[in-house]
Design a protein around this motif. Structure first.
Motif, short mmCIF file in Angstrom:
data_model
loop_
_atom_site.label_atom_id
_atom_site.label_comp_id
_atom_site.label_asym_id
_atom_site.label_seq_id
_atom_site.Cartn_x
_atom_site.Cartn_y
_atom_site.Cartn_z
N SER A 130 -23.61 17.40 13.00
CA SER A 130 -23.61 18.69 12.83
C SER A 130 -23.46 19.10 14.16
O SER A 130 -23.51 19.30 15.04
N VAL A 131 -22.43 19.95 13.40
CA VAL A 131 -21.90 21.34 14.36
C VAL A 131 -22.28 22.74 13.50
O VAL A 131 -21.80 23.24 13.18
N ALA A 172 -19.10 27.92 14.93
CA ALA A 172 -18.38 28.63 16.46
C ALA A 172 -17.58 27.21 17.41
O ALA A 172 -16.81 27.45 18.19
N VAL A 173 -17.64 26.27 16.86
CA VAL A 173 -17.32 25.20 17.92
C VAL A 173 -15.88 24.89 17.35
O VAL A 173 -15.30 25.17 16.06
N THR A 174 -15.28 24.33 18.62
CA THR A 174 -13.65 24.35 18.20
C THR A 174 -13.51 23.60 17.37
O THR A 174 -13.66 22.13 17.54
N VAL A 175 -12.45 23.34 16.84
CA VAL A 175 -11.98 22.33 15.85
C VAL A 175 -11.55 20.76 17.03
O VAL A 175 -12.02 19.70 16.98
N TYR A 176 -11.38 20.79 18.33
CA TYR A 176 -10.81 20.23 19.25
C TYR A 176 -12.29 19.15 19.52
O TYR A 176 -12.39 18.01 19.49
N ASP A 177 -13.04 20.02 19.37
CA ASP A 177 -14.17 19.73 20.03
C ASP A 177 -15.59 18.97 18.74
O ASP A 177 -15.96 17.97 19.20
N ILE A 220 -21.23 18.13 9.57
CA ILE A 220 -21.93 19.31 8.34
C ILE A 220 -21.35 19.88 9.31
O ILE A 220 -22.23 20.40 10.38
N ILE A 221 -21.44 20.93 8.90
CA ILE A 221 -21.46 22.16 9.42
C ILE A 221 -22.66 23.76 9.21
O ILE A 221 -22.54 23.76 7.69
N THR A 222 -23.30 23.92 10.65
CA THR A 222 -24.91 24.10 9.76
C THR A 222 -25.31 25.40 10.67
O THR A 222 -24.42 25.84 11.43
N ASP A 223 -25.94 26.75 10.62
CA ASP A 223 -26.15 28.19 11.43
C ASP A 223 -27.56 26.64 11.82
O ASP A 223 -28.42 26.10 11.18
N LEU A 242 -24.22 24.71 5.35
CA LEU A 242 -22.55 26.14 5.73
C LEU A 242 -21.30 25.58 4.77
O LEU A 242 -20.63 25.98 4.16
N GLY A 243 -21.37 24.29 5.81
CA GLY A 243 -19.98 23.80 5.10
C GLY A 243 -20.28 22.03 5.12
O GLY A 243 -20.78 21.56 6.06
N ILE A 244 -18.40 21.93 4.91
CA ILE A 244 -17.96 20.65 5.68
C ILE A 244 -16.98 20.57 6.77
O ILE A 244 -15.97 21.20 5.91
N PHE A 245 -16.80 19.64 7.22
CA PHE A 245 -15.55 19.37 7.76
C PHE A 245 -14.61 18.08 7.89
O PHE A 245 -15.45 17.21 8.33
N THR A 246 -13.83 17.56 7.51
CA THR A 246 -13.33 16.50 7.74
C THR A 246 -12.06 15.91 7.70
O THR A 246 -11.31 17.18 7.97
N GLU A 247 -11.61 14.90 7.92
CA GLU A 247 -10.32 14.72 8.76
C GLU A 247 -9.55 15.31 7.55
O GLU A 247 -7.97 15.82 8.13
N ARG A 248 -9.17 15.36 6.42
CA ARG A 248 -8.58 16.21 5.78
C ARG A 248 -8.76 17.83 5.57
O ARG A 248 -7.44 18.14 5.56
N ASP A 249 -9.32 18.42 6.15
CA ASP A 249 -9.36 20.02 6.65
C ASP A 249 -8.72 20.07 7.73
O ASP A 249 -8.03 20.36 7.81
#
Length: 147
Positions: free
Chosen positions: A17-18, A21-26, A40-43, A50-57
């Motif tokens: 998880s990140v 504020a982490v950049t998409v690149y990182d 996974i995106i967390t506080d 908070l959310g999820i980030f995938t290759e599709r996103d």
């Protein structure tokens, strides 16, 4: 058929998880290093999902919109309020959910707390292993080599 708990027992409860504020690149760099298709995106303070980030996103919300991965925070393009499952949900219900909603990753929450994540690959692997065991049991029964 088994449950999400069975998959997590086999693969572990580790989740990458990140913070938003982490950049998409990182984030993409981390996904590449860990050979995973979703984060996974967390506080971090509250450990709230908070959310999820995938290759599709990445493909649909960054590349196609002409944004820069080094200048865009992952929180801007993540999928908010992702669909989650519990450890007691059946593998069959997860498979239907993933197929019907066209998603490949499901965060696992137990009592509101993030406890893991499963992917469509985890589900397929579990089903194949389960079917293989059933076939072996049936072959042993048919040939009379059962206990």
């Amino acid at each position: 058929m088994g449950t999400v708990r069975n998959i997590l027992q086999a693969k572990g409860h580790g989740v990458f998880s990140v913070e938003p504020a982490v950049t998409v690149y990182d984030a993409i760099e981390l996904m590449s290093q860990k050979n995973i298709g979703g984060l996974i995106i967390t506080d971090q303070r509250s450990e709230k999902l908070l959310g999820i980030f995938t290759e599709r996103d990445y493909a649909r919300r960054l590349i196609l919109k002409g944004k820069s991965s080094k200048d865009t925070a992952i929180g801007e393009i993540m999928t908010e309020n992702p669909i989650t499952v519990s450890p007691d949900d059946s593998i069959e219900s997860c498979m239907k959910l993933m197929t019907n909603r066209r998603i490949r990753h499901l965060p696992v929450c137990d009592g509101g707390k993030l406890t893991g994540m499963i992917s469509i690959g985890d589900v397929v692997r579990f089903i194949i292993d389960e079917q293989r065991a059933i076939i072996e049991d049936l072959e042993q029964y048919i040939t009379g080599h059962h206990q």
